[in-house]
Design a protein around this motif. Sequence first.
Motif, PDB file in Angstrom:
ATOM      1  N   MET A  48       0.819  -1.342  -0.020  1.00 30.06           N
ATOM      2  CA  MET A  48       0.183   0.038   0.140  1.00 30.06           C
ATOM      3  C   MET A  48       0.921   1.366  -0.064  1.00 30.06           C
ATOM      4  SD  MET A  48      -2.860   1.404   2.763  1.00 30.06           S
ATOM      5  CE  MET A  48      -3.125   0.125   3.217  1.00 30.06           C
ATOM      6  N   PRO A  49       0.737   2.307  -0.803  1.00 23.57           N
ATOM      7  CA  PRO A  49       1.673   3.341  -0.841  1.00 23.57           C
ATOM      8  C   PRO A  49       1.205   4.561   0.364  1.00 23.57           C
ATOM      9  CG  PRO A  49      -0.270   3.521  -2.550  1.00 23.57           C
ATOM     10  CD  PRO A  49      -0.466   2.160  -1.969  1.00 23.57           C
ATOM     11  N   HIS A  50       2.177   5.030   0.583  1.00 19.79           N
ATOM     12  CA  HIS A  50       2.161   5.951   1.747  1.00 19.79           C
ATOM     13  C   HIS A  50       1.953   7.250   1.255  1.00 19.79           C
ATOM     14  CE1 HIS A  50       3.717   2.347   3.654  1.00 19.79           C
ATOM     15  NE2 HIS A  50       3.130   2.793   4.678  1.00 19.79           N
ATOM     16  N   HIS A  51       1.452   8.160   1.810  1.00 21.91           N
ATOM     17  CA  HIS A  51       1.476   9.474   1.461  1.00 21.91           C
ATOM     18  C   HIS A  51       1.442  10.538   2.599  1.00 21.91           C
ATOM     19  CE1 HIS A  51      -0.575   8.632  -2.136  1.00 21.91           C
ATOM     20  NE2 HIS A  51      -1.435   7.451  -1.645  1.00 21.91           N
ATOM     21  N   PHE A  52       2.030  11.531   2.368  1.00 22.29           N
ATOM     22  CA  PHE A  52       2.593  12.700   3.096  1.00 22.29           C
ATOM     23  C   PHE A  52       1.808  13.992   2.647  1.00 22.29           C
ATOM     24  CE2 PHE A  52       4.982  16.408   4.472  1.00 22.29           C
ATOM     25  CZ  PHE A  52       5.133  16.282   5.961  1.00 22.29           C
ATOM     26  N   ALA A  53       0.872  14.513   3.603  1.00 20.55           N
ATOM     27  CA  ALA A  53       0.171  15.675   3.197  1.00 20.55           C
ATOM     28  C   ALA A  53       0.365  16.769   4.238  1.00 20.55           C
ATOM     29  CB  ALA A  53      -1.274  15.350   3.265  1.00 20.55           C
ATOM     30  N   LEU A  54       0.656  18.014   3.612  1.00 20.16           N
ATOM     31  CA  LEU A  54       0.875  19.115   4.371  1.00 20.16           C
ATOM     32  C   LEU A  54      -0.132  20.245   4.151  1.00 20.16           C
ATOM     33  CD1 LEU A  54       2.956  20.147   6.501  1.00 20.16           C
ATOM     34  CD2 LEU A  54       4.453  20.906   4.737  1.00 20.16           C
ATOM     35  N   THR A  55      -0.878  20.697   5.020  1.00 14.63           N
ATOM     36  CA  THR A  55      -1.617  21.712   4.594  1.00 14.63           C
ATOM     37  C   THR A  55      -1.123  23.125   5.302  1.00 14.63           C
ATOM     38  OG1 THR A  55      -3.441  20.199   5.046  1.00 14.63           O
ATOM     39  CG2 THR A  55      -3.977  22.512   4.967  1.00 14.63           C
ATOM     40  N   ILE A  56      -1.226  24.254   4.534  1.00 12.23           N
ATOM     41  CA  ILE A  56      -0.497  25.285   5.031  1.00 12.23           C
ATOM     42  C   ILE A  56      -1.744  26.312   4.846  1.00 12.23           C
ATOM     43  CG2 ILE A  56       1.107  27.377   4.355  1.00 12.23           C
ATOM     44  CD1 ILE A  56       2.261  24.619   4.711  1.00 12.23           C
ATOM     45  N   HIS A  57      -1.753  27.051   6.157  1.00  9.77           N
ATOM     46  CA  HIS A  57      -2.999  28.018   6.012  1.00  9.77           C
ATOM     47  C   HIS A  57      -2.200  29.427   6.058  1.00  9.77           C
ATOM     48  CE1 HIS A  57      -6.197  25.364   7.146  1.00  9.77           C
ATOM     49  NE2 HIS A  57      -5.226  24.656   7.617  1.00  9.77           N
TER      50      HIS A  57
ATOM     51  N   LEU B 118      12.114  14.262   4.255  1.00 12.53           N
ATOM     52  CA  LEU B 118      11.447  15.194   3.278  1.00 12.53           C
ATOM     53  C   LEU B 118      12.471  15.542   1.972  1.00 12.53           C
ATOM     54  CD1 LEU B 118       9.542  17.660   5.496  1.00 12.53           C
ATOM     55  CD2 LEU B 118       8.598  15.764   4.227  1.00 12.53           C
ATOM     56  N   GLU B 119      13.542  15.894   2.295  1.00 20.06           N
ATOM     57  CA  GLU B 119      14.277  16.210   1.024  1.00 20.06           C
ATOM     58  C   GLU B 119      14.369  15.026  -0.078  1.00 20.06           C
ATOM     59  OE1 GLU B 119      17.814  19.104   2.212  1.00 20.06           O
ATOM     60  OE2 GLU B 119      17.887  17.211   3.203  1.00 20.06           O
ATOM     61  N   GLY B 120      14.197  13.905   0.457  1.00 17.19           N
ATOM     62  CA  GLY B 120      14.623  12.715  -0.488  1.00 17.19           C
ATOM     63  C   GLY B 120      13.223  12.342  -1.091  1.00 17.19           C
ATOM     64  N   LEU B 121      12.094  12.949  -0.830  1.00 15.93           N
ATOM     65  CA  LEU B 121      10.672  12.483  -1.478  1.00 15.93           C
ATOM     66  C   LEU B 121      10.854  13.155  -2.971  1.00 15.93           C
ATOM     67  CD1 LEU B 121       8.333  13.130   1.433  1.00 15.93           C
ATOM     68  CD2 LEU B 121       9.283  11.169   0.559  1.00 15.93           C
ATOM     69  N   ALA B 122       9.966  12.479  -3.800  1.00 16.13           N
ATOM     70  CA  ALA B 122       9.520  13.228  -5.167  1.00 16.13           C
ATOM     71  C   ALA B 122       9.122  14.321  -4.920  1.00 16.13           C
ATOM     72  CB  ALA B 122       8.834  12.134  -5.847  1.00 16.13           C
ATOM     73  N   ALA B 123       8.993  15.017  -6.202  1.00 16.01           N
ATOM     74  CA  ALA B 123       8.513  16.386  -6.204  1.00 16.01           C
ATOM     75  C   ALA B 123       7.056  16.358  -5.655  1.00 16.01           C
ATOM     76  CB  ALA B 123       8.836  17.057  -7.508  1.00 16.01           C
ATOM     77  N   PRO B 124       6.526  17.574  -4.809  1.00 15.13           N
ATOM     78  CA  PRO B 124       5.175  17.426  -4.431  1.00 15.13           C
ATOM     79  C   PRO B 124       4.235  17.735  -5.555  1.00 15.13           C
ATOM     80  CG  PRO B 124       6.306  19.375  -3.923  1.00 15.13           C
ATOM     81  CD  PRO B 124       7.393  18.589  -4.486  1.00 15.13           C
ATOM     82  N   LEU B 125       2.988  17.241  -5.438  1.00 10.67           N
ATOM     83  CA  LEU B 125       1.725  17.587  -6.045  1.00 10.67           C
ATOM     84  C   LEU B 125       1.388  18.732  -5.246  1.00 10.67           C
ATOM     85  CD1 LEU B 125      -0.191  17.274  -8.201  1.00 10.67           C
ATOM     86  CD2 LEU B 125      -1.521  15.557  -6.610  1.00 10.67           C
ATOM     87  N   ILE B 126       1.050  19.950  -5.900  1.00 11.04           N
ATOM     88  CA  ILE B 126       0.651  21.162  -5.191  1.00 11.04           C
ATOM     89  C   ILE B 126      -0.834  21.483  -5.521  1.00 11.04           C
ATOM     90  CG2 ILE B 126       1.057  23.509  -4.771  1.00 11.04           C
ATOM     91  CD1 ILE B 126       4.122  22.929  -5.399  1.00 11.04           C
ATOM     92  N   ALA B 127      -1.588  21.512  -4.622  1.00 11.27           N
ATOM     93  CA  ALA B 127      -3.200  21.931  -4.949  1.00 11.27           C
ATOM     94  C   ALA B 127      -3.182  23.167  -4.290  1.00 11.27           C
ATOM     95  CB  ALA B 127      -3.918  20.962  -4.548  1.00 11.27           C
ATOM     96  N   VAL B 128      -3.629  24.288  -4.920  1.00  5.53           N
ATOM     97  CA  VAL B 128      -3.955  25.498  -4.317  1.00  5.53           C
ATOM     98  C   VAL B 128      -5.304  25.905  -4.848  1.00  5.53           C
ATOM     99  CG1 VAL B 128      -1.465  26.134  -4.318  1.00  5.53           C
ATOM    100  CG2 VAL B 128      -2.806  26.734  -6.186  1.00  5.53           C
ATOM    101  N   PRO B 129      -5.907  26.975  -4.194  1.00  2.00           N
ATOM    102  CA  PRO B 129      -7.065  27.647  -4.656  1.00  2.00           C
ATOM    103  C   PRO B 129      -6.765  28.540  -5.626  1.00  2.00           C
ATOM    104  CG  PRO B 129      -6.408  28.651  -2.376  1.00  2.00           C
ATOM    105  CD  PRO B 129      -5.420  27.187  -2.937  1.00  2.00           C
ATOM    106  N   HIS B 130      -8.214  28.892  -6.341  1.00  3.82           N
ATOM    107  CA  HIS B 130      -7.798  29.775  -7.640  1.00  3.82           C
ATOM    108  C   HIS B 130      -7.270  31.220  -6.996  1.00  3.82           C
ATOM    109  CE1 HIS B 130      -8.719  31.805 -11.269  1.00  3.82           C
ATOM    110  NE2 HIS B 130      -9.383  32.736 -10.380  1.00  3.82           N
ATOM    111  N   ALA B 131      -6.430  31.743  -7.740  1.00  6.20           N
ATOM    112  CA  ALA B 131      -5.883  32.973  -7.314  1.00  6.20           C
ATOM    113  C   ALA B 131      -6.399  34.038  -8.022  1.00  6.20           C
ATOM    114  CB  ALA B 131      -4.252  32.905  -7.472  1.00  6.20           C
ATOM    115  N   ARG B 132      -6.399  35.028  -7.357  1.00  5.68           N
ATOM    116  CA  ARG B 132      -6.738  36.379  -8.209  1.00  5.68           C
ATOM    117  C   ARG B 132      -5.738  37.538  -7.954  1.00  5.68           C
ATOM    118  NH1 ARG B 132     -10.557  40.028  -5.074  1.00  5.68           N
ATOM    119  NH2 ARG B 132     -11.211  38.625  -3.396  1.00  5.68           N
ATOM    120  N   ARG B 133      -5.360  38.174  -8.704  1.00  2.97           N
ATOM    121  CA  ARG B 133      -4.388  39.206  -8.185  1.00  2.97           C
ATOM    122  C   ARG B 133      -4.886  40.484  -7.660  1.00  2.97           C
ATOM    123  NH1 ARG B 133       0.305  38.835  -9.568  1.00  2.97           N
ATOM    124  NH2 ARG B 133       1.913  40.025 -10.563  1.00  2.97           N
ATOM    125  N   GLY B 134      -4.183  40.816  -6.519  1.00  5.48           N
ATOM    126  CA  GLY B 134      -4.764  41.912  -5.856  1.00  5.48           C
ATOM    127  C   GLY B 134      -4.117  43.220  -6.490  1.00  5.48           C
TER     128      GLY B 134
END
Length: 90
Positions: free
Chosen positions: A1-10, A54-70
Amino acid sequence: MPHHFALTIHLHDRRYHGASEWPPSPARVFQALVAGAAQGRRVPDDARRALTLLEGLAAPLIAVPHARRGQRVAMFVPNNDLDAVDGDPG
């Protein structure tokens, strides 16, 4: 079974104040983790092992909300240091 590491940034106030990059580079998050784990100039061994993993992990998949320029806001306040000119605003 694959393992996942998820990090949420607020983000503070749900806003990113970076100049021109969206999403922010994963290196910024890594730098923040190092700074948070460090005790002065020293990084404890358990934190060092986790960061090395963490340095040895593959490049992360990044999910972000839609951005709008201020827009840039410039604010100016008068220099109210009248003590430097003996109280004379002129």
